[in-house]
Design a protein around this motif. Structure first.
Motif, PDB file in Angstrom:
ATOM      1  N   ASP A  65       0.718  -1.218  -0.044  1.00  0.00           N
ATOM      2  CA  ASP A  65       0.080   0.157   0.038  1.00  0.00           C
ATOM      3  C   ASP A  65       0.808   1.466  -0.088  1.00  0.00           C
ATOM      4  O   ASP A  65       0.240   2.223  -0.249  1.00  0.00           O
ATOM      5  CB  ASP A  65      -0.864  -0.035   1.360  1.00  0.00           C
ATOM      6  N   THR A  66       2.063   1.117   0.359  1.00  0.00           N
ATOM      7  CA  THR A  66       3.033   2.279   0.475  1.00  0.00           C
ATOM      8  C   THR A  66       3.259   3.106  -1.043  1.00  0.00           C
ATOM      9  O   THR A  66       3.521   2.420  -2.066  1.00  0.00           O
ATOM     10  CB  THR A  66       4.150   2.110   0.884  1.00  0.00           C
ATOM     11  N   GLU A  67       2.839   4.348  -1.036  1.00  0.00           N
ATOM     12  CA  GLU A  67       2.847   5.280  -2.213  1.00  0.00           C
ATOM     13  C   GLU A  67       4.004   6.393  -1.652  1.00  0.00           C
ATOM     14  O   GLU A  67       3.760   6.831  -0.802  1.00  0.00           O
ATOM     15  CB  GLU A  67       1.768   5.578  -2.747  1.00  0.00           C
ATOM     16  N   GLY A  68       4.614   7.148  -2.650  1.00  0.00           N
ATOM     17  CA  GLY A  68       5.248   8.282  -2.447  1.00  0.00           C
ATOM     18  C   GLY A  68       6.444   8.553  -1.502  1.00  0.00           C
ATOM     19  O   GLY A  68       7.081   9.374  -1.175  1.00  0.00           O
ATOM     20  N   LEU A  69       7.117   6.972  -1.378  1.00  0.00           N
ATOM     21  CA  LEU A  69       8.203   6.863  -0.488  1.00  0.00           C
ATOM     22  C   LEU A  69       9.304   6.131  -1.358  1.00  0.00           C
ATOM     23  O   LEU A  69       8.937   5.997  -2.626  1.00  0.00           O
ATOM     24  CB  LEU A  69       7.927   6.251   0.818  1.00  0.00           C
ATOM     25  N   THR A  70      10.534   5.770  -0.849  1.00  0.00           N
ATOM     26  CA  THR A  70      11.426   5.300  -1.527  1.00  0.00           C
ATOM     27  C   THR A  70      10.962   3.986  -2.097  1.00  0.00           C
ATOM     28  O   THR A  70      10.585   2.892  -1.650  1.00  0.00           O
ATOM     29  CB  THR A  70      12.687   4.900  -0.858  1.00  0.00           C
ATOM     30  N   GLU A  71      11.273   3.745  -3.525  1.00  0.00           N
ATOM     31  CA  GLU A  71      10.950   2.448  -4.111  1.00  0.00           C
ATOM     32  C   GLU A  71      12.280   1.761  -4.263  1.00  0.00           C
ATOM     33  O   GLU A  71      13.269   2.028  -5.055  1.00  0.00           O
ATOM     34  CB  GLU A  71      10.334   2.618  -5.551  1.00  0.00           C
ATOM     35  N   PRO A  72      12.164   0.495  -3.427  1.00  0.00           N
ATOM     36  CA  PRO A  72      13.542  -0.336  -3.393  1.00  0.00           C
ATOM     37  C   PRO A  72      13.637  -0.957  -4.672  1.00  0.00           C
ATOM     38  O   PRO A  72      12.834  -1.564  -5.465  1.00  0.00           O
ATOM     39  CB  PRO A  72      13.208  -1.230  -2.342  1.00  0.00           C
ATOM     40  N   SER A  73      15.160  -1.222  -5.218  1.00  0.00           N
ATOM     41  CA  SER A  73      15.565  -1.962  -6.159  1.00  0.00           C
ATOM     42  C   SER A  73      15.798  -3.468  -5.671  1.00  0.00           C
ATOM     43  O   SER A  73      16.110  -3.525  -4.353  1.00  0.00           O
ATOM     44  CB  SER A  73      16.737  -1.201  -6.988  1.00  0.00           C
ATOM     45  N   ILE A  74      16.071  -4.211  -6.375  1.00  0.00           N
ATOM     46  CA  ILE A  74      16.547  -5.572  -6.181  1.00  0.00           C
ATOM     47  C   ILE A  74      18.073  -5.463  -5.121  1.00  0.00           C
ATOM     48  O   ILE A  74      18.071  -5.708  -4.149  1.00  0.00           O
ATOM     49  CB  ILE A  74      16.746  -6.437  -7.354  1.00  0.00           C
ATOM     50  N   ALA A  75      18.755  -4.661  -5.713  1.00  0.00           N
ATOM     51  CA  ALA A  75      19.902  -4.284  -5.072  1.00  0.00           C
ATOM     52  C   ALA A  75      19.924  -3.636  -3.850  1.00  0.00           C
ATOM     53  O   ALA A  75      20.683  -3.898  -2.688  1.00  0.00           O
ATOM     54  CB  ALA A  75      20.986  -3.350  -5.953  1.00  0.00           C
ATOM     55  N   ASP A  76      19.095  -2.596  -3.448  1.00  0.00           N
ATOM     56  CA  ASP A  76      18.702  -2.208  -2.165  1.00  0.00           C
ATOM     57  C   ASP A  76      18.203  -3.161  -1.249  1.00  0.00           C
ATOM     58  O   ASP A  76      18.780  -3.181  -0.174  1.00  0.00           O
ATOM     59  CB  ASP A  76      17.488  -1.086  -2.381  1.00  0.00           C
ATOM     60  N   LEU A  77      17.317  -3.966  -1.802  1.00  0.00           N
ATOM     61  CA  LEU A  77      16.914  -5.332  -0.877  1.00  0.00           C
ATOM     62  C   LEU A  77      17.877  -6.227  -0.497  1.00  0.00           C
ATOM     63  O   LEU A  77      17.888  -6.581   0.452  1.00  0.00           O
ATOM     64  CB  LEU A  77      15.396  -5.834  -1.461  1.00  0.00           C
ATOM     65  N   VAL A  78      18.659  -6.381  -1.497  1.00  0.00           N
ATOM     66  CA  VAL A  78      19.774  -7.329  -1.214  1.00  0.00           C
ATOM     67  C   VAL A  78      20.788  -6.804  -0.250  1.00  0.00           C
ATOM     68  O   VAL A  78      21.237  -7.668   0.594  1.00  0.00           O
ATOM     69  CB  VAL A  78      20.449  -7.818  -2.640  1.00  0.00           C
ATOM     70  N   ALA A  79      21.237  -5.663  -0.349  1.00  0.00           N
ATOM     71  CA  ALA A  79      22.164  -5.001   0.355  1.00  0.00           C
ATOM     72  C   ALA A  79      21.624  -5.050   1.933  1.00  0.00           C
ATOM     73  O   ALA A  79      22.247  -5.246   2.784  1.00  0.00           O
ATOM     74  CB  ALA A  79      22.566  -3.318   0.079  1.00  0.00           C
ATOM     75  N   CYS A  80      20.493  -4.784   2.192  1.00  0.00           N
ATOM     76  CA  CYS A  80      19.958  -4.600   3.627  1.00  0.00           C
ATOM     77  C   CYS A  80      19.628  -6.140   4.020  1.00  0.00           C
ATOM     78  O   CYS A  80      19.894  -6.446   5.398  1.00  0.00           O
ATOM     79  CB  CYS A  80      18.579  -3.757   3.631  1.00  0.00           C
ATOM     80  N   ALA A  81      19.351  -7.049   3.104  1.00  0.00           N
ATOM     81  CA  ALA A  81      19.060  -8.369   3.690  1.00  0.00           C
ATOM     82  C   ALA A  81      20.559  -8.913   4.000  1.00  0.00           C
ATOM     83  O   ALA A  81      20.457 -10.080   4.910  1.00  0.00           O
ATOM     84  CB  ALA A  81      18.365  -9.333   2.478  1.00  0.00           C
ATOM     85  N   ALA A  82      21.641  -8.471   3.592  1.00  0.00           N
ATOM     86  CA  ALA A  82      22.955  -8.838   4.050  1.00  0.00           C
ATOM     87  C   ALA A  82      23.217  -8.411   5.382  1.00  0.00           C
ATOM     88  O   ALA A  82      24.373  -9.139   6.055  1.00  0.00           O
ATOM     89  CB  ALA A  82      23.773  -8.552   3.045  1.00  0.00           C
ATOM     90  N   LEU A  83      22.439  -7.671   6.204  1.00  0.00           N
ATOM     91  CA  LEU A  83      23.049  -6.838   7.324  1.00  0.00           C
ATOM     92  C   LEU A  83      22.616  -8.013   8.477  1.00  0.00           C
ATOM     93  O   LEU A  83      21.817  -8.894   8.382  1.00  0.00           O
ATOM     94  CB  LEU A  83      22.084  -5.690   7.623  1.00  0.00           C
ATOM     95  N   PRO A  84      23.169  -7.838   9.750  1.00  0.00           N
ATOM     96  CA  PRO A  84      22.942  -9.034  10.759  1.00  0.00           C
ATOM     97  C   PRO A  84      21.429  -8.756  11.033  1.00  0.00           C
ATOM     98  O   PRO A  84      20.769  -7.779  11.127  1.00  0.00           O
ATOM     99  CB  PRO A  84      23.833  -8.469  11.872  1.00  0.00           C
ATOM    100  N   ARG A  85      21.076 -10.193  11.367  1.00  0.00           N
ATOM    101  CA  ARG A  85      19.684 -10.176  11.890  1.00  0.00           C
ATOM    102  C   ARG A  85      18.502  -9.905  11.288  1.00  0.00           C
ATOM    103  O   ARG A  85      17.117  -9.760  11.614  1.00  0.00           O
ATOM    104  CB  ARG A  85      19.488  -9.542  13.460  1.00  0.00           C
ATOM    105  N   VAL A  86      18.833  -9.834   9.675  1.00  0.00           N
ATOM    106  CA  VAL A  86      17.640  -9.434   8.707  1.00  0.00           C
ATOM    107  C   VAL A  86      17.529 -10.845   8.053  1.00  0.00           C
ATOM    108  O   VAL A  86      18.040 -11.623   7.590  1.00  0.00           O
ATOM    109  CB  VAL A  86      18.093  -8.483   7.761  1.00  0.00           C
TER     110      VAL A  86
END
Length: 268
Positions: A65-86
Protein backbone atom coordinates in the motif's frame (compact mmCIF):
# COMPACT_ATOMS: atom_id res chain seq x y z
CA UNK A 1 7.68 -21.11 24.23
CA UNK A 2 5.67 -18.80 21.92
CA UNK A 3 7.04 -16.90 18.92
CA UNK A 4 5.37 -13.82 17.42
CA UNK A 5 6.26 -14.14 13.75
CA UNK A 6 5.01 -10.68 12.69
CA UNK A 7 4.82 -7.43 14.63
CA UNK A 8 5.55 -3.72 14.19
CA UNK A 9 7.29 -2.72 17.40
CA UNK A 10 8.76 0.42 15.82
CA UNK A 11 5.28 1.90 15.33
CA UNK A 12 4.51 4.85 17.62
CA UNK A 13 1.79 2.96 19.49
CA UNK A 14 4.41 0.51 20.77
CA UNK A 15 7.96 1.82 20.57
CA UNK A 16 7.70 4.04 23.65
CA UNK A 17 6.31 1.13 25.66
CA UNK A 18 8.96 -1.45 24.79
CA UNK A 19 10.24 -2.06 28.35
CA UNK A 20 6.71 -2.82 29.55
CA UNK A 21 5.95 -4.88 26.45
CA UNK A 22 9.08 -6.95 26.92
CA UNK A 23 8.14 -7.60 30.55
CA UNK A 24 4.67 -8.67 29.43
CA UNK A 25 6.18 -10.95 26.79
CA UNK A 26 8.34 -12.63 29.38
CA UNK A 27 5.39 -13.14 31.70
CA UNK A 28 3.36 -14.65 28.83
CA UNK A 29 6.26 -16.92 27.74
CA UNK A 30 6.59 -15.17 24.39
CA UNK A 31 10.29 -15.63 23.88
CA UNK A 32 10.87 -14.20 20.39
CA UNK A 33 9.49 -11.73 17.85
CA UNK A 34 10.09 -10.82 14.22
CA UNK A 35 9.91 -7.07 13.61
CA UNK A 36 8.58 -6.26 10.15
CA UNK A 37 9.63 -3.44 7.83
CA UNK A 38 6.94 -1.66 5.79
CA UNK A 39 9.04 1.10 4.18
CA UNK A 40 12.69 1.66 3.38
CA UNK A 41 12.53 4.84 5.44
CA UNK A 42 11.64 2.92 8.61
CA UNK A 43 14.02 0.02 8.01
CA UNK A 44 16.89 1.54 10.06
CA UNK A 45 14.61 1.78 13.09
CA UNK A 46 13.32 -1.76 12.61
CA UNK A 47 16.85 -3.05 12.18
CA UNK A 48 17.98 -1.19 15.29
CA UNK A 49 15.43 -3.12 17.36
CA UNK A 50 16.81 -6.41 16.08
CA UNK A 51 20.36 -5.33 16.87
CA UNK A 52 19.45 -4.07 20.34
CA UNK A 53 17.51 -7.10 21.60
CA UNK A 54 18.80 -10.64 21.28
CA UNK A 55 15.31 -12.16 20.92
CA UNK A 56 14.20 -9.84 18.09
CA UNK A 57 14.93 -10.23 14.38
CA UNK A 58 13.72 -8.19 11.42
CA UNK A 59 12.78 -8.10 7.76
CA UNK A 60 13.34 -5.58 4.98
CA UNK A 61 10.64 -4.61 2.52
CA UNK A 62 7.93 -2.19 1.43
CA UNK A 63 4.25 -2.81 2.14
CA UNK A 64 2.14 -2.98 -1.05
CA UNK A 65 0.00 0.00 0.00
CA UNK A 66 2.97 2.35 0.37
CA UNK A 67 3.10 5.20 -2.12
CA UNK A 68 5.27 8.31 -2.42
CA UNK A 69 8.26 6.92 -0.53
CA UNK A 70 11.48 5.20 -1.57
CA UNK A 71 10.92 2.51 -4.19
CA UNK A 72 13.51 -0.21 -3.52
CA UNK A 73 15.55 -1.86 -6.22
CA UNK A 74 16.62 -5.48 -6.06
CA UNK A 75 20.10 -4.22 -5.11
CA UNK A 76 18.66 -2.13 -2.25
CA UNK A 77 16.84 -5.10 -0.78
CA UNK A 78 19.79 -7.43 -1.25
CA UNK A 79 22.13 -5.01 0.53
CA UNK A 80 19.81 -4.66 3.52
CA UNK A 81 19.14 -8.39 3.65
CA UNK A 82 22.88 -8.98 4.08
CA UNK A 83 22.93 -7.07 7.37
CA UNK A 84 22.98 -8.94 10.68
CA UNK A 85 19.66 -10.21 12.05
CA UNK A 86 17.73 -9.54 8.83
CA UNK A 87 16.06 -12.86 8.13
CA UNK A 88 13.33 -12.16 5.56
CA UNK A 89 12.16 -10.01 2.65
CA UNK A 90 8.87 -8.18 3.20
CA UNK A 91 6.29 -7.50 3.99
CA UNK A 92 5.44 -7.48 0.34
CA UNK A 93 2.60 -8.59 -1.89
CA UNK A 94 -0.57 -7.01 -3.24
CA UNK A 95 -3.47 -5.10 -1.71
CA UNK A 96 -6.52 -4.28 -3.81
CA UNK A 97 -8.89 -3.78 -0.88
CA UNK A 98 -11.24 -0.78 -1.05
CA UNK A 99 -10.15 0.32 -4.50
CA UNK A 100 -12.68 3.15 -4.79
CA UNK A 101 -12.32 4.53 -1.27
CA UNK A 102 -8.63 4.05 -0.60
CA UNK A 103 -7.09 4.30 -4.05
CA UNK A 104 -8.92 7.21 -5.61
CA UNK A 105 -11.17 5.13 -7.81
CA UNK A 106 -8.28 3.55 -9.69
CA UNK A 107 -8.75 0.18 -11.31
CA UNK A 108 -6.74 -2.96 -10.70
CA UNK A 109 -5.01 -2.30 -14.01
CA UNK A 110 -3.78 1.00 -12.55
CA UNK A 111 -1.93 -0.86 -9.79
CA UNK A 112 0.79 -2.29 -11.99
CA UNK A 113 3.29 -0.49 -9.74
CA UNK A 114 2.24 -2.83 -6.92
CA UNK A 115 2.77 -5.88 -9.07
CA UNK A 116 6.16 -4.68 -10.28
CA UNK A 117 7.27 -3.94 -6.69
CA UNK A 118 6.17 -7.43 -5.68
CA UNK A 119 8.27 -8.92 -8.48
CA UNK A 120 11.28 -6.94 -7.25
CA UNK A 121 10.86 -8.36 -3.76
CA UNK A 122 10.47 -11.92 -5.05
CA UNK A 123 13.62 -11.64 -7.14
CA UNK A 124 15.58 -10.18 -4.24
CA UNK A 125 14.42 -12.98 -1.95
CA UNK A 126 15.54 -15.61 -4.44
CA UNK A 127 18.90 -13.89 -4.83
CA UNK A 128 19.61 -13.86 -1.08
CA UNK A 129 17.82 -17.17 -0.36
CA UNK A 130 15.66 -15.64 2.36
CA UNK A 131 11.90 -16.19 2.69
CA UNK A 132 9.17 -13.80 1.66
CA UNK A 133 6.59 -12.35 4.02
CA UNK A 134 3.46 -12.08 1.88
CA UNK A 135 0.63 -9.60 2.41
CA UNK A 136 -2.38 -10.29 0.21
CA UNK A 137 -5.75 -8.59 0.55
CA UNK A 138 -8.52 -8.79 -2.06
CA UNK A 139 -5.76 -9.83 -4.47
CA UNK A 140 -5.12 -13.53 -3.97
CA UNK A 141 -5.45 -14.54 -7.64
CA UNK A 142 -2.77 -12.08 -8.73
CA UNK A 143 -0.61 -12.82 -5.69
CA UNK A 144 -0.54 -16.51 -6.52
CA UNK A 145 -0.12 -15.84 -10.24
CA UNK A 146 2.91 -13.61 -9.75
CA UNK A 147 4.53 -16.07 -7.36
CA UNK A 148 4.15 -18.81 -9.96
CA UNK A 149 5.41 -16.61 -12.78
CA UNK A 150 8.48 -15.74 -10.74
CA UNK A 151 9.24 -19.39 -10.08
CA UNK A 152 7.94 -19.65 -6.52
CA UNK A 153 6.57 -23.15 -6.87
CA UNK A 154 8.27 -24.85 -3.97
CA UNK A 155 10.92 -26.34 -6.23
CA UNK A 156 14.64 -26.03 -5.62
CA UNK A 157 15.72 -22.40 -5.76
CA UNK A 158 12.42 -21.04 -4.49
CA UNK A 159 12.65 -18.48 -1.71
CA UNK A 160 9.45 -19.69 -0.08
CA UNK A 161 7.94 -17.79 2.80
CA UNK A 162 4.70 -17.17 4.64
CA UNK A 163 1.27 -15.75 3.89
CA UNK A 164 1.02 -13.54 6.95
CA UNK A 165 -2.19 -12.58 8.79
CA UNK A 166 -4.06 -15.05 6.63
CA UNK A 167 -7.70 -14.13 6.00
CA UNK A 168 -8.32 -15.81 2.65
CA UNK A 169 -10.38 -18.84 1.67
CA UNK A 170 -9.59 -22.50 2.10
CA UNK A 171 -8.82 -22.65 -1.64
CA UNK A 172 -6.19 -19.93 -1.29
CA UNK A 173 -4.71 -21.73 1.72
CA UNK A 174 -4.43 -24.92 -0.34
CA UNK A 175 -2.79 -23.03 -3.21
CA UNK A 176 -0.28 -21.33 -0.90
CA UNK A 177 0.61 -24.64 0.70
CA UNK A 178 1.01 -26.23 -2.74
CA UNK A 179 3.58 -23.52 -3.55
CA UNK A 180 5.54 -24.42 -0.43
CA UNK A 181 4.43 -21.48 1.71
CA UNK A 182 3.53 -21.40 5.37
CA UNK A 183 0.30 -19.90 6.74
CA UNK A 184 0.38 -17.46 9.67
CA UNK A 185 -2.71 -16.73 11.74
CA UNK A 186 -3.34 -13.60 13.77
CA UNK A 187 -5.85 -12.53 16.41
CA UNK A 188 -8.55 -12.49 13.73
CA UNK A 189 -8.90 -16.26 14.22
CA UNK A 190 -10.40 -15.52 17.66
CA UNK A 191 -13.11 -13.19 16.33
CA UNK A 192 -16.68 -14.47 16.55
CA UNK A 193 -17.24 -13.86 12.82
CA UNK A 194 -14.14 -15.82 11.74
CA UNK A 195 -15.45 -19.39 11.56
CA UNK A 196 -14.13 -19.87 8.01
CA UNK A 197 -10.68 -18.88 9.25
CA UNK A 198 -10.95 -21.33 12.13
CA UNK A 199 -11.72 -23.98 9.53
CA UNK A 200 -8.46 -23.03 7.82
CA UNK A 201 -6.69 -23.25 11.18
CA UNK A 202 -7.97 -26.80 11.56
CA UNK A 203 -6.97 -27.73 8.00
CA UNK A 204 -3.40 -26.41 7.60
CA UNK A 205 -0.80 -29.04 8.53
CA UNK A 206 0.63 -28.28 11.95
CA UNK A 207 4.15 -28.18 10.53
CA UNK A 208 3.17 -25.33 8.17
CA UNK A 209 1.55 -22.97 10.70
CA UNK A 210 2.88 -19.82 12.30
CA UNK A 211 1.25 -17.46 14.79
CA UNK A 212 1.50 -13.69 14.94
CA UNK A 213 -0.01 -10.53 16.37
CA UNK A 214 0.53 -8.05 13.52
CA UNK A 215 0.63 -5.64 16.45
CA UNK A 216 -0.30 -2.91 17.11
CA UNK A 217 -3.33 -4.09 15.11
CA UNK A 218 -5.87 -6.91 15.44
CA UNK A 219 -5.71 -7.69 19.13
CA UNK A 220 -7.28 -11.08 19.85
CA UNK A 221 -10.29 -11.71 22.05
CA UNK A 222 -10.45 -10.77 24.96
CA UNK A 223 -8.47 -7.64 23.99
CA UNK A 224 -10.20 -6.95 20.68
CA UNK A 225 -10.30 -3.23 19.94
CA UNK A 226 -7.30 -2.47 22.13
CA UNK A 227 -3.69 -1.90 21.08
CA UNK A 228 -2.12 -5.25 20.34
CA UNK A 229 1.38 -6.38 21.35
CA UNK A 230 3.40 -9.62 21.18
CA UNK A 231 2.40 -10.71 24.69
CA UNK A 232 -1.07 -11.48 23.28
CA UNK A 233 0.08 -14.08 20.76
CA UNK A 234 -0.70 -16.99 23.15
CA UNK A 235 -4.40 -16.23 22.61
CA UNK A 236 -3.92 -17.04 18.91
CA UNK A 237 -2.23 -20.32 19.83
CA UNK A 238 -5.01 -21.12 22.31
CA UNK A 239 -7.69 -20.70 19.61
CA UNK A 240 -5.77 -22.90 17.17
CA UNK A 241 -5.31 -25.53 19.87
CA UNK A 242 -9.03 -25.49 20.57
CA UNK A 243 -10.10 -26.03 16.96
CA UNK A 244 -7.50 -28.76 16.47
CA UNK A 245 -8.16 -30.52 19.78
CA UNK A 246 -4.55 -30.16 20.91
CA UNK A 247 -2.81 -28.92 24.04
CA UNK A 248 -1.79 -25.28 23.59
CA UNK A 249 1.78 -26.27 24.49
CA UNK A 250 1.91 -28.47 21.39
CA UNK A 251 0.81 -25.59 19.17
CA UNK A 252 3.38 -23.31 20.80
CA UNK A 253 6.15 -25.85 20.30
CA UNK A 254 5.19 -26.61 16.69
CA UNK A 255 4.82 -22.98 15.58
CA UNK A 256 8.12 -22.02 17.18
CA UNK A 257 9.86 -24.96 15.46
CA UNK A 258 8.26 -23.88 12.17
CA UNK A 259 9.60 -20.37 12.73
CA UNK A 260 13.11 -21.78 13.10
CA UNK A 261 12.74 -23.85 9.95
CA UNK A 262 11.33 -21.03 7.81
CA UNK A 263 13.77 -18.39 9.10
CA UNK A 264 17.03 -20.29 9.65
CA UNK A 265 18.80 -16.98 10.15
CA UNK A 266 17.41 -16.84 13.70
CA UNK A 267 19.60 -19.82 14.57
CA UNK A 268 22.77 -18.46 12.96
Amino acid sequence: MYTDSHCHLNFPELVDQLPAIREAMQAAQVTRALCISTTMEEFPDVHALALRYDNFWCSVGVHPDTEGLTEPSIADLVACAALPRVVAIGETGLDYYGMEDRKGGRSIADLEWQRERFRVHIRAARQVAKPLIIHTRASSDDTLRLLREEGETGAAGSAGGVFHCFTETMAVARAALDLGFYISLSGIVTFKSAQELRDVAAFVPLDRLLIETDSPYLAPVPYRGKTNNPSYVPYVAKQIAQVRGLPVEQVAEATSANFDRLFPGVLA
